[in-house]
Every structure is written in structure tokens, then in C-alpha cells.
Design a protein around this motif. Structure first.
Motif, PDB file in Angstrom:
ATOM      1  N   ASN A  75       0.845  -1.193   0.000  1.00 23.27           N
ATOM      2  CA  ASN A  75       0.000   0.000   0.000  1.00 23.27           C
ATOM      3  C   ASN A  75       0.881   1.243   0.000  1.00 23.27           C
ATOM      4  O   ASN A  75       1.776   1.359   0.836  1.00 23.27           O
ATOM      5  CB  ASN A  75      -0.883  -0.061   1.252  1.00 23.27           C
ATOM      6  N   PHE A  76       0.656   2.150  -0.961  1.00 23.24           N
ATOM      7  CA  PHE A  76       1.550   3.293  -1.136  1.00 23.24           C
ATOM      8  C   PHE A  76       0.777   4.610  -1.205  1.00 23.24           C
ATOM      9  O   PHE A  76      -0.422   4.628  -1.496  1.00 23.24           O
ATOM     10  CB  PHE A  76       2.380   3.102  -2.405  1.00 23.24           C
ATOM     11  N   PHE A  77       1.508   5.709  -1.005  1.00 24.56           N
ATOM     12  CA  PHE A  77       0.844   7.016  -0.912  1.00 24.56           C
ATOM     13  C   PHE A  77       0.244   7.472  -2.231  1.00 24.56           C
ATOM     14  O   PHE A  77      -0.711   8.228  -2.263  1.00 24.56           O
ATOM     15  CB  PHE A  77       1.833   8.082  -0.411  1.00 24.56           C
ATOM     16  N   THR A  95      12.877  -2.581   7.782  1.00 27.06           N
ATOM     17  CA  THR A  95      13.841  -2.056   8.749  1.00 27.06           C
ATOM     18  C   THR A  95      13.260  -0.833   9.445  1.00 27.06           C
ATOM     19  O   THR A  95      12.274  -0.254   8.997  1.00 27.06           O
ATOM     20  CB  THR A  95      15.148  -1.605   8.069  1.00 27.06           C
ATOM     21  N   ARG A  96      13.899  -0.435  10.504  1.00 28.44           N
ATOM     22  CA  ARG A  96      13.683   0.911  11.040  1.00 28.44           C
ATOM     23  C   ARG A  96      14.422   1.914  10.146  1.00 28.44           C
ATOM     24  O   ARG A  96      15.316   1.532   9.380  1.00 28.44           O
ATOM     25  CB  ARG A  96      14.240   1.026  12.465  1.00 28.44           C
ATOM     26  N   PRO A  97      14.089   3.203  10.265  1.00 26.65           N
ATOM     27  CA  PRO A  97      14.820   4.214   9.482  1.00 26.65           C
ATOM     28  C   PRO A  97      16.130   4.586  10.174  1.00 26.65           C
ATOM     29  O   PRO A  97      16.291   5.693  10.688  1.00 26.65           O
ATOM     30  CB  PRO A  97      13.842   5.387   9.429  1.00 26.65           C
ATOM     31  N   GLU A 128      11.391   3.064   1.416  1.00 30.29           N
ATOM     32  CA  GLU A 128      10.203   3.842   1.776  1.00 30.29           C
ATOM     33  C   GLU A 128      10.190   5.163   0.998  1.00 30.29           C
ATOM     34  O   GLU A 128      11.216   5.848   0.874  1.00 30.29           O
ATOM     35  CB  GLU A 128      10.177   4.137   3.272  1.00 30.29           C
ATOM     36  N   ALA A 129       9.018   5.510   0.493  1.00 32.39           N
ATOM     37  CA  ALA A 129       8.864   6.784  -0.209  1.00 32.39           C
ATOM     38  C   ALA A 129       9.097   7.941   0.757  1.00 32.39           C
ATOM     39  O   ALA A 129       8.882   7.817   1.962  1.00 32.39           O
ATOM     40  CB  ALA A 129       7.467   6.881  -0.815  1.00 32.39           C
ATOM     41  N   SER A 131       8.657  11.424   2.763  1.00 28.68           N
ATOM     42  CA  SER A 131       7.558  12.198   3.343  1.00 28.68           C
ATOM     43  C   SER A 131       8.158  13.292   4.221  1.00 28.68           C
ATOM     44  O   SER A 131       9.359  13.293   4.495  1.00 28.68           O
ATOM     45  CB  SER A 131       6.646  11.302   4.183  1.00 28.68           C
ATOM     46  N   GLU A 132       7.281  14.187   4.646  1.00 31.98           N
ATOM     47  CA  GLU A 132       7.754  15.251   5.527  1.00 31.98           C
ATOM     48  C   GLU A 132       8.266  14.660   6.834  1.00 31.98           C
ATOM     49  O   GLU A 132       9.270  15.114   7.384  1.00 31.98           O
ATOM     50  CB  GLU A 132       6.613  16.243   5.792  1.00 31.98           C
ATOM     51  N   GLU A 133       7.569  13.614   7.319  1.00 34.77           N
ATOM     52  CA  GLU A 133       7.981  13.047   8.599  1.00 34.77           C
ATOM     53  C   GLU A 133       9.312  12.298   8.490  1.00 34.77           C
ATOM     54  O   GLU A 133      10.179  12.427   9.351  1.00 34.77           O
ATOM     55  CB  GLU A 133       6.897  12.096   9.138  1.00 34.77           C
ATOM     56  N   ASN A 134       9.485  11.490   7.413  1.00 35.89           N
ATOM     57  CA  ASN A 134      10.712  10.670   7.372  1.00 35.89           C
ATOM     58  C   ASN A 134      11.909  11.396   6.753  1.00 35.89           C
ATOM     59  O   ASN A 134      13.044  10.940   6.893  1.00 35.89           O
ATOM     60  CB  ASN A 134      10.457   9.325   6.686  1.00 35.89           C
ATOM     61  N   ARG A 302      13.723   3.680   5.845  1.00 35.42           N
ATOM     62  CA  ARG A 302      13.252   2.294   5.915  1.00 35.42           C
ATOM     63  C   ARG A 302      13.448   1.582   4.582  1.00 35.42           C
ATOM     64  O   ARG A 302      13.155   2.134   3.520  1.00 35.42           O
ATOM     65  CB  ARG A 302      11.759   2.258   6.285  1.00 35.42           C
TER      66      ARG A 302
ATOM     67  N   GLU B  22       6.850   1.775  14.990  1.00 39.83           N
ATOM     68  CA  GLU B  22       7.033   1.645  13.546  1.00 39.83           C
ATOM     69  C   GLU B  22       5.675   1.408  12.876  1.00 39.83           C
ATOM     70  O   GLU B  22       4.785   0.767  13.456  1.00 39.83           O
ATOM     71  CB  GLU B  22       7.976   0.475  13.243  1.00 39.83           C
ATOM     72  N   ASP B  57      -1.300   5.491   4.176  1.00 40.54           N
ATOM     73  CA  ASP B  57      -0.145   5.088   3.381  1.00 40.54           C
ATOM     74  C   ASP B  57       1.081   4.697   4.196  1.00 40.54           C
ATOM     75  O   ASP B  57       2.140   4.407   3.619  1.00 40.54           O
ATOM     76  CB  ASP B  57       0.238   6.231   2.433  1.00 40.54           C
ATOM     77  N   LEU B  59       2.761   6.734   5.867  1.00 46.46           N
ATOM     78  CA  LEU B  59       3.635   7.907   5.911  1.00 46.46           C
ATOM     79  C   LEU B  59       3.004   9.077   6.661  1.00 46.46           C
ATOM     80  O   LEU B  59       3.705   9.826   7.350  1.00 46.46           O
ATOM     81  CB  LEU B  59       3.961   8.378   4.484  1.00 46.46           C
ATOM     82  N   HIS B  60       1.715   9.239   6.485  1.00 51.00           N
ATOM     83  CA  HIS B  60       0.998  10.384   7.065  1.00 51.00           C
ATOM     84  C   HIS B  60      -0.021   9.854   8.068  1.00 51.00           C
ATOM     85  O   HIS B  60      -0.790   8.949   7.737  1.00 51.00           O
ATOM     86  CB  HIS B  60       0.302  11.180   5.958  1.00 51.00           C
ATOM     87  N   TRP B  85      -3.389   0.777   8.231  1.00 53.59           N
ATOM     88  CA  TRP B  85      -2.148   0.938   8.996  1.00 53.59           C
ATOM     89  C   TRP B  85      -2.459   1.315  10.441  1.00 53.59           C
ATOM     90  O   TRP B  85      -3.426   2.033  10.702  1.00 53.59           O
ATOM     91  CB  TRP B  85      -1.283   2.064   8.405  1.00 53.59           C
TER      92      TRP B  85
END
Lengths: 316, 114
Positions: A75-77, A95-97, A128-129, A131-134, A302, B22, B57, B59-60, B85
Motif C-alpha cells: 500500500n503506497f501514498f 527495517t527501522r529508518p 520507503e517513499a 515524506s515530511e515526517e521521514n 526504511r 514503527e 499510506d 507515511l501520514h 495501517w
């Protein structure tokens, strides 16, 4: 491996008639056929050993956090649910980032004989794609985008398929796809470890102590050697396209050796790829036959390994 | 037979200050139940508060429900309507007179069932 129908056995014909099996090329006896639309089939996080009190403080630092596998719908953004090759779900190891972090899923069997053992899978690997968070777009390995190669491809470290086997002598057959080195430079080649994996007993005996992000299979990058020549896989440009790769890996437990690794249209002869055994004996492991898959990130992003399906077969 | 899987999202891990687990994919599941085992609390008046979060997703993220306090040795609650998620975000903080040592060593389980 195509042969005329007249020369194939009834068993082979029946397998070929089953769409779920016809994509594989099993040896005589199928031990395992895992389709992750029906659960995790025994693939579970690897965890280091612990004491008689169940005190998890006694687990080695580098074997504490290999992450639970996930039944993923891919599942992707951008596109939502990509789905797997078979149905909706694949097994995802993440994995963890954190640079050096490794995710590991293991499947535990024992051996009822000796001979050739074949691991087949349809798998893929993604980063992982961003994002602002990652903040992945700013992490090590990121770079320019040219509308073909995507910077996230350089942020995928490595995935590994491996075994843990004991017939009195303990050894690991291991094959790793090293996508990038630890400096995030593309390598795109298969490698093997020249040393056996450090064990909890070696730590217990004071021989070794590894930090949390150590490469548990073989900690020193210098202990990995290439085999078979470079091989580019199909990352497919962006982190949200999933293309499944056929992998067929054969080992021989009668000789404790590698045989060959097929990855899509390339067969790598592994007969001369050494399998380093442990010098010491291990108890409690008679006829051990474990398979594990791992994914290792070389940057603070990740990394994911997806298995659509797995088939393990033997000739005994 | 229904499918089930218990994921150990944090194992014997010491949390302090803000944290988030996670991302975990749960689209296949119809039921989700959290368990938080607190193995050890350090600091004076240490409190752990968590909020269940969901995401389209991985991510958010946004909150699924209200923040809750995790008290006692074993706390559990159910999440429903979570989409694809799940994660927990939270804080581990000391009381007004506590120093910087407030921490909790926890096991966080997510028990999923189809």
C-alpha cells in the motif's frame, strides 16, 4: 528447464496444471509452499537467545530488534493498494529508518534426509517513499532525479536469503544482493560471507560483542565477497512500483555446499562459493534447517523486502 | 479458520519522552487489540500516555481516538475502523518534581485477527 510434455512425470504435469505451482520448478518433494494470502506460514521475526528467566536483557544487542514481519497489501501514498503477485498480500520485512538496521524473518524446519534443497520465491525490494515526517529525500544516498533513475534506489542497502543448518556440523549457506555499499554507492551484485555468523554463545563466552546495528550475518564488510558478476534488478524507477523477481537457490546438504542461484534469467554457478562451517559443535540443533530472509538499510530510511510466495523443495 | 497474527512492535524497549511505534500494515485484519506490558518504570510519578494513530499510506498519520494513559503492568484496548495501517504515538514523562530520568521499559503487542 522446459522439457516436452511426453517426458514429464504425472506429478510434474499436475504441478504444471496448478497456476500457484506452475510458476515454480520444485524438486521431487515440496516441503513448503507459502502464499501469504493465507497468513505468515511460520515466517517470524528472528530474536537472539535469552536466559532461563526469560530476561530479554540477556539478548545480544544486535539481535534484539529484527522487527515483526507484516502481511502487506503493498500500500503506497500515490496509487493506494498495489497488491501482490498472488492476490492482495505479500510478506513484508521492514527495517527501522536507521543506518545499519536489519529486519529478519525466519522459517524453522528440520531435515528428514540429506541432499539438494531448493528455495524458490517471488520477491521484490523497495525503499520507503519520502515524506515530511521521514525526510527521506534529504538522507544519505538521496540525489538528483532524472525521470528514470530514482534517488530512492540508492537508499536500498541489501537483502539476503540464507540458511542455518546443523547435521552435527553447523553452517550457513548465504546469498546477499548488495544493492549499495555502506557509502550508498550502487553495487548491484551478489555477495557471500567468508566467515560464519557470530552466535550468542560466542558473546556469552566473551569472544565477541556487537553493537545494535552490526550486520549479524557477517559484521565486517570486508568479509563479504562477490560471486557471479553484477546483476541489475528491476527496482522500476520509483519506490511505489512493485515488480516481482523469480529467485531459485539450490544448496546440497549432503556436501554442505552451495549449488546455484537463479535470479530471473541469470543462473549463478555457486559450486565454488565456499560455506564456512563453525569450528565448534552446537547442541540442541540436530537436523536444523532454517531459512531466513533479511533486509538491511545503509541510510536512515526504511528498507523493505517483500515475498509474494515461497516454495521449498527437496530431493530426499 | 480465521487468520491471526500478534506483532511485537516494541520488545523490552525503554521509552522516554515522545515516541512512535514503527508503521504496521493491518489491512487484512478486522480486529485489532493492543497490549502494553510495562516491565519497569523509572523516575518519580512517571506516566505513559498513548494515542492510536491511523494512516492511508504508512507515511501520514492522524489520531484514531483520544489519548489514553497506560497504567499498571498490563493495559489493553481495542481499535476498530482502522483501515490499512496502525501505530501508537505517545509520551513517557515524569511528574512535576521529576528529573529527566522518566522512562518506561515496555513490550507493545498488536494482536490482529481477520
Amino acid at each position: 528447464m522446459t522439457e516436452p510434455a511426453s517426458e514429464r512425470s504425472l506429478a510434474a504435469e499436475l504441478r504444471r496444471a496448478d497456476p500457484a505451482l506452475s510458476r515454480f520448478n520444485p524438486l521431487d518433494r515440496i516441503l513448503v509452499h507459502d502464499d501469504f494470502n493465507t497468513g505468515t506460514h511460520g515466517w517470524i521475526e528472528l530474536l537472539g537467545n535469552y536466559d532461563g528467566h526469560g530476561n530479554l536483557d540477556t539478548v545480544d544487542d544486535h539481535m534484539r530488534d529484527f522487527r515483526p514481519p507484516q502481511l502487506s497489501s503493498c500500500n503506497f501514498f500515490d496509487v493506494g493498494t498495489h497488491g501482490a503477485m498472488s492476490g492482495t498480500y505479500a510478506l513484508k520485512v521492514a527495517t527501522r529508518p536507521l543506518a545499519g538496521h536489519t529486519g529478519v524473518a525466519i522459517r524453522r524446519l528440520t531435515m528428514a534426509g540429506r541432499g539438494r534443497v531448493q528455495f524458490e520465491a517471488y520477491l521484490t525490494f523497495k525503499t520507503e517513499a519520502a515524506s515530511e515526517e521521514n525526510q527521506a529525500a534529504g538522507k544519505a544516498g538521496a540525489g538528483p532525479w532524472d525521470a528514470n533513475l530514482h534517488p530512492s534506489e540508492q537508499q536500498f542497502g541489501a537483502f539476503t536469503i540464507a540458511t542455518d543448518i546443523c547435521d552435527g556440523v553447523r553452517y550457513h549457506c548465504v546469498a546477499r544482493y548488495l544493492n549499495t555499499d555502506v557509502e550508498n554507492g550502487l553495487r548491484r551484485e551478489w555477495v557471500y560471507p567468508t566467515v560464519p555468523e557470530p552466535t550468542p554463545r560466542e558473546h556469552f563466552e566473551g569472544k565477541i560483542k556487537l553493537p545494535p546495528t552490526a550486520d549479524f550475518t557477517a559484521p565486517d564488510p570486508g568479509d563479504w565477497k562477490p560471486f557471479g558478476g553484477p546483476q541489475e534488478l528491476c527496482y522500476n524507477e520509483v519506490p511505489t512500483k512493485v515488480n516481482w523477481h523469480y529467485v531459485r537457490w539450490v544448496i546440497d546438504t549432503s556436501t554442505r555446499s552451495n549449488v546455484e542461484l537463479q535470479v530471473n534469467d541469470t543462473v549463478h554457478d555457486m559450486r565454488d562459493v565456499p560455506v564456512p562451517p563453525y569450528d565448534e559443535e552446537y547442541g540442541s540443533l540436530q537436523n536444523l534447517l532454517n531459512f531466513y530472509v533479511s533486509v538491511r538499510t545503509h541510510t536512515d530510511v526504511r528498507n523493505f523486502l517483500y515475498l509474494d510466495s515461497v516454495l521449498i523443495s527437496v530431493d530426499w | 479458520m480465521r487468520e491471526s497474527f500478534t506483532a511485537v512492535l516494541e520488545r523490552n524497549r525503554t521509552l522516554a519522552g515522545e515516541f512512535a511505534t514503527e508503521p504496521y500494515e493491518a489491512a487484512w485484519a478486522a480486529e485489532a487489540r493492543w497490549f502494553v506490558r510495562t516491565l519497569e518504570r523509572t523516575g518519580t510519578g512517571t506516566r505513559m500516555r498513548v494515542t492510536t494513530q491511523v494512516s492511508p499510506d504508512g507515511l501520514h498519520w492522524c489520531d484514531l481516538d483520544a489519548e489514553r494513559e497506560v497504567a499498571g503492568d498490563l493495559a489493553s484496548w481495542e481499535s476498530s475502523g482502522f483501515g490499512g495501517w496502525l501505530r501508537l504515538k505517545g509520551t513517557v514523562e515524569g511528574g512535576p518534581d521529576a528529573g529527566a530520568e522518566a522512562a518506561a521499559k515496555v513490550m507493545i503487542y498488536l494482536a490482529l485477527k481477520s
